[in-house]
Every structure is written in structure tokens, then in C-alpha cells.
Write a protein that holds these residues in place. Structure first.
Motif, PDB file in Angstrom:
ATOM      1  N   ALA A 252      37.142 -43.695  12.804  1.00 32.61           N
ATOM      2  CA  ALA A 252      37.778 -42.588  12.097  1.00 32.61           C
ATOM      3  C   ALA A 252      38.340 -43.070  10.762  1.00 32.61           C
ATOM      4  N   ARG A 253      38.346 -42.200   9.772  1.00 34.52           N
ATOM      5  CA  ARG A 253      38.837 -42.566   8.446  1.00 34.52           C
ATOM      6  C   ARG A 253      40.351 -42.405   8.331  1.00 34.52           C
ATOM      7  N   VAL A 254      40.883 -41.279   8.837  1.00 32.50           N
ATOM      8  CA  VAL A 254      42.310 -40.987   8.694  1.00 32.50           C
ATOM      9  C   VAL A 254      43.090 -41.507   9.891  1.00 32.50           C
ATOM     10  N   GLY A 255      42.632 -41.156  11.079  1.00 35.57           N
ATOM     11  CA  GLY A 255      43.282 -41.647  12.292  1.00 35.57           C
ATOM     12  C   GLY A 255      44.353 -40.727  12.843  1.00 35.57           C
ATOM     13  N   THR A 256      44.706 -39.684  12.108  1.00 37.24           N
ATOM     14  CA  THR A 256      45.663 -38.700  12.599  1.00 37.24           C
ATOM     15  C   THR A 256      45.085 -37.312  12.382  1.00 37.24           C
ATOM     16  N   GLY A 257      45.364 -36.401  13.316  1.00 38.90           N
ATOM     17  CA  GLY A 257      44.830 -35.055  13.206  1.00 38.90           C
ATOM     18  C   GLY A 257      43.330 -35.029  13.447  1.00 38.90           C
ATOM     19  N   ARG A 258      42.723 -33.966  12.986  1.00 38.76           N
ATOM     20  CA  ARG A 258      41.281 -33.777  13.176  1.00 38.76           C
ATOM     21  C   ARG A 258      40.515 -34.136  11.910  1.00 38.76           C
ATOM     22  N   GLU A 259      39.343 -34.730  12.097  1.00 37.29           N
ATOM     23  CA  GLU A 259      38.480 -35.077  10.966  1.00 37.29           C
ATOM     24  C   GLU A 259      37.027 -35.096  11.413  1.00 37.29           C
ATOM     25  N   VAL A 260      36.127 -34.987  10.437  1.00 36.57           N
ATOM     26  CA  VAL A 260      34.691 -34.927  10.698  1.00 36.57           C
ATOM     27  C   VAL A 260      33.996 -35.958   9.821  1.00 36.57           C
ATOM     28  N   ILE A 261      33.056 -36.693  10.408  1.00 39.11           N
ATOM     29  CA  ILE A 261      32.243 -37.649   9.648  1.00 39.11           C
ATOM     30  C   ILE A 261      30.774 -37.285   9.839  1.00 39.11           C
ATOM     31  N   VAL A 262      30.028 -37.208   8.740  1.00 36.55           N
ATOM     32  CA  VAL A 262      28.586 -36.992   8.771  1.00 36.55           C
ATOM     33  C   VAL A 262      27.922 -38.279   8.323  1.00 36.55           C
ATOM     34  N   ASP A 263      27.060 -38.851   9.166  1.00 35.52           N
ATOM     35  CA  ASP A 263      26.353 -40.080   8.831  1.00 35.52           C
ATOM     36  C   ASP A 263      24.896 -39.749   8.542  1.00 35.52           C
ATOM     37  N   LEU A 264      24.493 -39.896   7.272  1.00 44.82           N
ATOM     38  CA  LEU A 264      23.146 -39.510   6.854  1.00 44.82           C
ATOM     39  C   LEU A 264      22.079 -40.425   7.442  1.00 44.82           C
ATOM     40  N   SER A 265      22.370 -41.725   7.555  1.00 48.30           N
ATOM     41  CA  SER A 265      21.368 -42.657   8.079  1.00 48.30           C
ATOM     42  C   SER A 265      21.112 -42.421   9.559  1.00 48.30           C
ATOM     43  N   GLU A 266      22.145 -41.997  10.305  1.00 44.35           N
ATOM     44  CA  GLU A 266      21.994 -41.738  11.736  1.00 44.35           C
ATOM     45  C   GLU A 266      21.629 -40.283  12.020  1.00 44.35           C
ATOM     46  N   GLN A 267      21.705 -39.413  10.976  1.00 42.19           N
ATOM     47  CA  GLN A 267      21.482 -37.976  11.167  1.00 42.19           C
ATOM     48  C   GLN A 267      22.361 -37.464  12.310  1.00 42.19           C
ATOM     49  N   SER A 360      35.212 -23.870  15.729  1.00 38.72           N
ATOM     50  CA  SER A 360      36.509 -23.755  16.403  1.00 38.72           C
ATOM     51  C   SER A 360      37.370 -24.992  16.177  1.00 38.72           C
ATOM     52  N   PHE A 361      36.722 -26.148  16.068  1.00 39.58           N
ATOM     53  CA  PHE A 361      37.440 -27.422  15.935  1.00 39.58           C
ATOM     54  C   PHE A 361      38.081 -27.572  14.558  1.00 39.58           C
ATOM     55  N   THR A 362      37.383 -27.135  13.512  1.00 37.96           N
ATOM     56  CA  THR A 362      37.866 -27.340  12.146  1.00 37.96           C
ATOM     57  C   THR A 362      38.759 -26.197  11.687  1.00 37.96           C
ATOM     58  N   ASP A 363      39.539 -26.491  10.675  1.00 36.36           N
ATOM     59  CA  ASP A 363      40.373 -25.484  10.018  1.00 36.36           C
ATOM     60  C   ASP A 363      40.278 -25.736   8.517  1.00 36.36           C
ATOM     61  N   PHE A 364      40.815 -24.848   7.719  1.00 37.69           N
ATOM     62  CA  PHE A 364      40.832 -25.077   6.278  1.00 37.69           C
ATOM     63  C   PHE A 364      41.605 -26.360   5.994  1.00 37.69           C
ATOM     64  N   GLY A 365      40.992 -27.262   5.248  1.00 38.04           N
ATOM     65  CA  GLY A 365      41.632 -28.527   4.928  1.00 38.04           C
ATOM     66  C   GLY A 365      41.262 -29.671   5.849  1.00 38.04           C
ATOM     67  N   THR A 366      40.499 -29.414   6.909  1.00 38.46           N
ATOM     68  CA  THR A 366      40.056 -30.508   7.783  1.00 38.46           C
ATOM     69  C   THR A 366      39.189 -31.480   6.977  1.00 38.46           C
ATOM     70  N   PRO A 367      39.490 -32.792   6.989  1.00 41.10           N
ATOM     71  CA  PRO A 367      38.703 -33.752   6.210  1.00 41.10           C
ATOM     72  C   PRO A 367      37.249 -33.828   6.703  1.00 41.10           C
ATOM     73  N   VAL A 368      36.324 -33.897   5.753  1.00 43.74           N
ATOM     74  CA  VAL A 368      34.898 -34.083   6.040  1.00 43.74           C
ATOM     75  C   VAL A 368      34.409 -35.241   5.179  1.00 43.74           C
ATOM     76  N   TYR A 369      33.928 -36.303   5.814  1.00 43.40           N
ATOM     77  CA  TYR A 369      33.418 -37.473   5.106  1.00 43.40           C
ATOM     78  C   TYR A 369      31.906 -37.548   5.319  1.00 43.40           C
ATOM     79  N   VAL A 370      31.162 -37.630   4.240  1.00 49.51           N
ATOM     80  CA  VAL A 370      29.711 -37.752   4.312  1.00 49.51           C
ATOM     81  C   VAL A 370      29.341 -39.135   3.804  1.00 49.51           C
ATOM     82  N   GLN A 371      28.701 -39.926   4.656  1.00 52.29           N
ATOM     83  CA  GLN A 371      28.389 -41.308   4.314  1.00 52.29           C
ATOM     84  C   GLN A 371      26.959 -41.638   4.727  1.00 52.29           C
ATOM     85  N   THR A 372      26.496 -42.782   4.279  1.00 57.11           N
ATOM     86  CA  THR A 372      25.154 -43.226   4.625  1.00 57.11           C
ATOM     87  C   THR A 372      25.209 -44.593   5.284  1.00 57.11           C
TER      88      THR A 372
END
Length: 372
Positions: A252-267, A360-372
Motif C-alpha cells: 500500500a502507498r498510504v497505509g491509512t484509509g482506503r486506496e486503490v493501486i492499478v498495476d499496468l504490467s500485471e493488468q 461501493s468501496f471508493t469515495d470522492f478523494g480515494t487515492p488511485v495510483y497507476v504504476q507499471t
């Protein structure tokens, strides 16, 4: 004048009595290009689950143009919906329902005594629940729960989904070791570069089922030369998947609250809460000519359904849209099932039930990280 008023009242009463009868009649809908069950359900004021049950649809996102659907009345009972799917009527179900058992005599054979019918219930899946935990809560086997609800992949349930429950129908399934079970299986020798996800895709089996069948608690610890039992497409009973670590999950990037990570290499897309991984799903991201933007973003706008257009595509009613940067969004997908491969014009394509879960999981302001 008084006679006219009386006549008008009689007509209104007659109409009010006729309307419920008309409401009981089902109608037929022919699916048009671009339509989804969600949009059709809104059109008729009937839930997606009711339409799916009445038409014996297991995967609500796999419908096609020209398909004929029975649209049940909004107040149809579960028996009526099941009967519609089987081509009968609710009276057929009532006629074949088991009779109430008579009190057993002292010398009666135990196997000849009929069990009393069990009352069905509806359970709405809550966030964080698994099929195994729901089955145990109602003293059911997971195999029975999956079969009743036409679930072919036990790790593909989502928050808000309604499940038919028959309490106490645990059956004789054994939740112990599966190596000696009657489920058809094959053996796979792990090769260099193999991981559970790719092996599961090769055999059309969930990697979670492979992990459970082989007692694997860390999916990253799969070594070349390891011998794996591949369960043969059957749902393993009473399986709890929550303890299995998803393969190659980034921290996890933040470690607190909810966050989403998208990994392009792993799809793949990952959901975290307070630093702990809670969801991992295979997705389709942007094609080489239209790549998905990379960086650190937040959820900015959300739509239950939205029409998307652009050069060479027109997609009405795209479900569960979550924009995280300009025109880039996470959303459900009904036009392809080739997840695990880049397919989009830049958005992140998810299976529709999974998109609903992330919605349902996300809300406005939920972090989204897109990485490869």
C-alpha cells in the motif's frame, strides 16, 4: 348529477381492482444493441437479480443483442421467478413441493422419514464477506450455496449482491482435505515463470481454488518443480479464501484509509484498507496506442451508468464509472471478457460485478495510483 358521480366512483374502483391483476403479467423484452441488464431493470422498475433469476442468467454482464428476456412483475415471488426460468408456473412449484412429514413411528426407518421443507431467505452480501463465511453463518455447505445461486466462481461475489439462502442445508460435504475427494483433478508441475494466476487461467480454474486444494497460504511461494493438484472446475465445498495472499501484490502507498493501486504490467487492480489488501482483480488497461495514464490521482467523479463515446467507439450505459483523472476512469465492462490483456482507450476495464464492488468501496478523494 348524483348518478354520474356514483358511476364514476364505480369505474374508478373497477380500475383499481384491475391494475394489480395487470401488474402480475410478465412482459417480454428484446435486448437492443448496447443495452445492459442494469438499464433494462431501471426501465421496468424491476431488480437486476429478479430479471436474471427469471431468465436463468448466471452472469448478468453476459447478455447479447436480440436476446429475449422475460420481465417479471416487481412483486413476483422467488418461486415465480424460478418457475419462469424453468418454463413453468408458481403453481407447478407448489404442486411438486415436498409434503409435510408425518410424525415418525417408533420402528420407522430413519432414511424413510421426510424432512420438513426449509424456508428460503435472501441474504445481501456485505463488504468483506466471502461465500464460505456466509455458508457457515447459515449452516450450509459452500457448494450448495453456490449451486442455488448459479455461482461458478466463488471469489466473484460482491457487496450488495443478493443470495438465496436455505438455512441448515449443509449436506454431507467434508471441509477437510480435498486430495482424496471425488472432484476430478489433474496434476501440474510448476515451470519457471509460472504463478498461480497464469496456471489457473490455463486450466480455467480460480487460482484461489488451486491455493486451497494444495494448502498454499502465500501465492508468491510457488517454486519450479512443485507438484500442484488442479481441481477440475468444480466448486470446492466450505472454502474460506480470505487467508490467501494475492500473488505479487504491491505494498500500500498510504497505509491509512482506503486506496486503490492499478498495476499496468500485471493488468491487475488492488484495493487496500489501512494498509491491508482486501481485493485483487484482473483488469484490462489501455492499448499501446492509447495507454492508461500513470501517476498519483484521486477519485473525482462517479456515475452508476454513463454513455462513453470517442474515435471509433460508442458505448451506452457503461456501468459503475469512477473517474480519477480527466477522461480516465475505472468502470465495468460488458463488451469483452478478455481481462488480463490491454484492451481499452485508456480507461481501466473491470468485470461489471467487480466494478460495482469498487464503486461501493471508493469515495470522492480515494487515492488511485497507476504504476507499471
Amino acid at each position: 348529477m348524483k348518478r354520474r358521480a356514483v358511476l364514476l366512483i364505480v369505474v374508478l374502483v373497477a380500475l383499481s381492482l384491475a391494475l394489480p391483476a395487470l401488474a402480475q403479467e410478465s412482459v417480454t423484452h428484446i435486448i437492443q444493441p448496447g443495452e445492459t441488464l442494469f438499464r433494462i431493470s431501471q426501465q421496468y422498475g424491476v431488480s437486476v437479480e429478479a430479471i436474471a433469476t427469471a431468465n436463468d442468467i448466471a452472469n448478468t454482464w453476459t447478455i447479447f443483442s436480440g436476446q429475449s428476456l422475460v420481465i417479471p412483475p416487481a412483486d413476483a415471488s422467488l418461486d415465480e421467478l424460478i418457475a419462469a426460468a424453468q418454463g413453468g408456473t408458481a403453481n407447478d412449484i407448489e404442486a411438486t413441493a415436498p409434503e409435510e412429514a408425518s410424525p415418525p413411528v417408533e420402528a420407522a426407518d430413519e432414511e424413510s422419514i421426510e424432512a420438513e421443507p426449509v424456508q428460503e431467505q435472501i441474504h445481501e452480501v456485505a463488504w468483506g464477506e466471502s461465500l464460505g463465511s456466509i455458508a457457515r453463518r447459515y449452516n450450509m455447505s459452500m457448494e450448495t450455496l453456490a449451486r442455488i445461486n448459479n455461482i461458478t466462481n466463488p471469489d466473484l461475489i460482491y457487496s450488495g449482491q443478493q443470495l438465496v439462502i436455505v438455512p441448515g442445508s449443509a449436506g454431507s460435504s467434508d471441509s477437510g482435505s480435498y486430495r482424496g475427494s471425488s472432484y476430478s483433478s489433474v496434476t501440474h508441475i510448476v515451470q519457471p515463470g509460472d504463478n498461480l494466476v497464469h496456471i489457473g487461467e490455463r486450466y480455467n480454474v480460480s487460482w484461489l481454488q488451486i491455493a486451497q486444494a494444495n494448502g498454499i497460504t502465500d501465492a508468491d511461494r510457488v517454486m519450479p518443480g512443485m507438484e500442484l493438484i488442479i481441481p477440475g472446475g468444480e466448486i470446492l465445498p466450505d472454502v474460506e479464501y480470505s487467508f490467501v495472499t494475492a500473488p505479487a501484490a504491491p505494498p500500500a502507498r498510504v497505509g491509512t484509509g482506503r486506496e486503490v493501486i492499478v498495476d499496468l504490467s500485471e493488468q491487475r487492480i488492488y484495493a487496500y484498507e489501512d494498509g491491508a489488501l482486501v481485493r485483487s482483480v484482473i483488469v484490462s488497461t489501455g492499448l499501446p496506442a492509447t495507454p492508461t495514464v500513470q501517476g498519483s490521482f484521486t477519485v473525482q467523479r462517479k456515475y452508476v451508468a454513463q454513455t462513453m463515446t470517442g474515435p471509433g467507439y460508442y458505448l451506452p450505459d457503461v456501468p459503475y464509472v469512477m473517474y480519477f483523472y480527466a477522461g480516465y476512469a475505472l468502470h465495468g465492462t460488458y463488451w469483452h471478457e478478455n481481462f488480463g490483456q490491454p484492451m481499452s482507450h485508456g480507461c481501466v476495464n473491470l468485470p461489471t460485478p467487480e466494478a460495482e464492488w469498487f464503486y461501493s468501496f471508493t469515495d470522492f478523494g480515494t487515492p488511485v495510483y497507476v504504476q507499471t
